[in-house]
Design an enzyme around this catalytic site. Structure first.
Site, short mmCIF file in Angstrom:
data_model
loop_
_atom_site.label_atom_id
_atom_site.label_comp_id
_atom_site.label_asym_id
_atom_site.label_seq_id
_atom_site.Cartn_x
_atom_site.Cartn_y
_atom_site.Cartn_z
N CYS A 197 1.54 -2.10 33.95
CA CYS A 197 2.72 -1.80 33.13
C CYS A 197 2.36 -1.91 31.66
CB CYS A 197 3.86 -2.76 33.48
SG CYS A 197 5.32 -2.57 32.44
N CYS A 200 4.51 -2.45 29.15
CA CYS A 200 5.46 -3.20 28.33
C CYS A 200 4.75 -4.34 27.59
CB CYS A 200 6.62 -3.74 29.18
SG CYS A 200 6.23 -5.22 30.14
N ASP A 246 22.40 7.36 33.27
CA ASP A 246 22.47 6.24 32.33
C ASP A 246 23.01 5.05 33.09
OD1 ASP A 246 25.38 5.27 31.19
OD2 ASP A 246 25.46 7.26 32.08
N ASP A 248 29.59 9.00 24.94
CA ASP A 248 30.68 9.15 25.90
C ASP A 248 31.98 9.38 25.11
OD1 ASP A 248 31.43 6.71 24.89
OD2 ASP A 248 30.93 5.59 26.69
N CYS A 293 3.66 -7.42 29.90
CA CYS A 293 2.55 -7.15 30.81
C CYS A 293 1.27 -6.85 30.03
CB CYS A 293 2.90 -6.00 31.73
SG CYS A 293 4.24 -6.38 32.89
N HIS A 349 10.53 -4.60 29.78
CA HIS A 349 9.84 -4.33 31.04
C HIS A 349 10.68 -3.44 31.95
CE1 HIS A 349 7.43 -4.87 34.68
NE2 HIS A 349 8.61 -4.97 35.29
#
Length: 376
Positions: free
Chosen positions: A307, A309, A269, A97, A312, A339
């Protein structure tokens, strides 16, 4: 846009479903499938998550914060490491940015003028000037694939006179930023105007005439009612140039993202996935889970079946994660952050697949309805 202008990024739309579109944004550091969500690496790191684990979520682009990296450790130091890609060991695309929002919101004794933002650093009180030229110089040293122009972002609810001034100054700064752009760095313009659709459309038309590589919508999710943001997005987003990527800055919650995708936005974002995780909230297809709630005290289920991640995949129960959170164990903040980033990654994959099938509106409506029911 001048056809002779050599672009350092390219963008193509592969399929559409209503106003929603999926495509590929190609950069010098690889391709990014769109619609895409960019994890926020404010200090050249996504809070609590390694670059390798961010990559495992499917993310192929991060956004990093020019203001913070300018004041510490400094762009010259980062340039010595090969820019942000080498410094942060992130091999994929990076957006930076301009730093204007942080100069406005964080710095002490800030004064805005046609020259830029004059302020005292929030770290040590050092006097600094963030001009359009300095914003581009710093982003050039940081070496991002895409730099954002310096803009003026008025808070939600600002009177129309302030919105008009912000739009006009942002346009003047847009021209100065383009004149100061670094070689091999794309630059996006930022459309302002609050929820005033007439101003937004006029500003879109003005910036579309300039040789930007893409256009962003800034100044949303800054205090205005969500319904007003949705109303403005429905009109403005489809009017952004079709041949260039469209970026909605700082938004948002999963329903916000699906709504914006439906209006033709390509890039997003937001700090919500990691910030909310650190506050004990995770996202699932069935709705939000606030892990400290007593209902999860003896819940043997993982956060979400299927999931990928770490939490999980390892089979950590909600009960165990609740225990870690209540004990203020650092590990749980990292696990829940991962996650949520995986969830946002799956959300974008699902959106792209639905667009490619041609049934995005139906798929999105089903997701939005399930989340609304879970919140009831």
């Amino acid at each position: 846009m001048d056809p002779e202008e050599k672009l350092v990024i390219s963008f193509r739309v592969g399929a559409t479903s209503g106003n929603a579109r999926c495509g590929v944004l190609s950069t010098l550091h690889g391709d990014v499938a769109t619609p895409a969500f960019m994890p926020v690496g404010t200090q050249a790191v996504v809070k609590g998550v390694s670059a390798e684990d961010v990559m495992a979520t499917g993310a192929r682009m991060q956004i990093m914060n020019t203001y913070h990296l300018w004041v510490r450790p400094g762009p010259e130091l980062i340039a010595n490491f090969g820019g942000l890609h080498g410094f942060a060991r992130w091999p994929h695309a990076i957006v930076t940015d301009s730093g204007g929002f942080q100069a406005f919101s964080l710095a002490k004794n800030m004064r805005a003028s046609e020259n830029g933002f004059e302020f005292a650093s929030h770290l040590d009180g050092k006097k600094m000037l963030l001009s359009p030229e300095e914003a581009m110089r710093v982003q050039g040293l940081l070496g991002s694939d895409i730099a954002m122009q310096l803009d003026v972002c008025p808070p939600g609810g600002s009177p129309r006179s302030e919105l008009v001034q912000a739009v006009e100054r942002t346009t003047r700064w847009a021209e100065r930023c383009l004149a100061a752009r670094a070689p091999k760095q794309a630059v996006f313009g930022i459309v302002q105007g609050g929820t005033d659709v007439e101003l937004r459309l006029a500003h879109t038309e003005a910036l579309a005439k300039l040789p930007f590589d893409g256009l962003a919508l800034g100044g949303f999710s800054v205090g205005e009612p969500i319904a007003e943001m949705y109303r403005a997005l429905a009109v403005v987003a489809p009017h952004l140039p079709t041949e260039r990527p469209r970026y909605l800055m700082g938004v948002g919650m999963p329903p916000d993202i699906l709504t914006a995708v439906g209006h033709g936005i390509d890039m997003f974002d937001c700090v919500i996935p990691t910030r909310n995780a650190r506050n004990g909230q995770v996202f699932t297809w069935g709705g939000k889970v606030t892990i400290k709630n007593a209902r999860y005290k003896d819940d043997a289920r993982p956060l979400e079946e299927g999931c990928a991640c770490r939490a999980c995949r390892a089979g950590y129960s909600r009960a165990y994660l609740r225990h870690l959170y209540l004990q203020s164990e650092i590990l749980v903040l990292s696990l829940m952050s991962e996650h949520n980033l995986h969830f946002y990654g799956r959300l974008m994959v699902g959106a792209r697949e639905a667009i490619a099938r041609g049934d995005f509106a139906q798929w999105s409506a089903a997701k939005l309805s399930a989340w609304a029911d879970s919140a009831a």
